[in-house]
Design an enzyme around this catalytic site. Sequence first.
Site, mmCIF file in Angstrom:
data_model
loop_
_atom_site.group_PDB
_atom_site.id
_atom_site.type_symbol
_atom_site.label_atom_id
_atom_site.label_comp_id
_atom_site.label_asym_id
_atom_site.label_seq_id
_atom_site.Cartn_x
_atom_site.Cartn_y
_atom_site.Cartn_z
ATOM 1 N N GLY A 61 -4.988 50.973 -75.233
ATOM 2 C CA GLY A 61 -5.907 49.958 -75.739
ATOM 3 C C GLY A 61 -5.502 48.531 -75.420
ATOM 4 C CB CYS A 62 -2.650 46.848 -74.105
ATOM 5 S SG CYS A 62 -1.992 46.674 -75.768
ATOM 6 C CB ILE A 63 -6.405 44.043 -70.969
ATOM 7 C CG1 ILE A 63 -7.712 44.247 -71.729
ATOM 8 C CG2 ILE A 63 -6.670 43.588 -69.553
ATOM 9 C CD1 ILE A 63 -8.510 43.000 -71.961
ATOM 10 C CB SER A 64 -1.276 43.352 -70.122
ATOM 11 O OG SER A 64 -1.064 43.319 -71.506
#
Length: 154
Positions: A61-64
């Site tokens: 759930g993290c873009i990075s």
Amino acid sequence: MTEIEEKSFINTYGSDSLDNLIERLQSTSDPKRRYEYILWLAKSLPLLTEDLRLETTKVKGCISEVYVLGILLNGKIQWKGYSDALITKGLLAFLIKGLNDLTPFEVLSIHEKFIEMTGLSKSLTPSRANGFLNIFLKMKAQAKNLSLSSAENE
């Protein structure tokens, strides 16, 4: 309860380190200063080596790209992490510094409401704020697994 006891109870989020970090962020209303502090924390992140950046340590759930790993040593969790984005790295460092050297039970006892008390939510993009929460939830999940495995070994 005296006023001093009541104040200290309200300002306790689960660890002295976490309390100090939150207090530091609350000491300024300037979002730019909060960001500078988070970026400064990024430099102190205990690095997770590439061989430990696995699917099991990856924060969903993290873009990075974000990885976090807790290792139980003498009943306390030592955290390491990695992020390829500077602000996320700072948020990860914030959580690691705040949750380091706690028992699994202590980590599990921390409520996510502390995130709101940092004041960062107002200045983070929704995806970063969500990532901050997801990192914390991943750390809690690992703490739960560590508590279960340490209970089995007793």
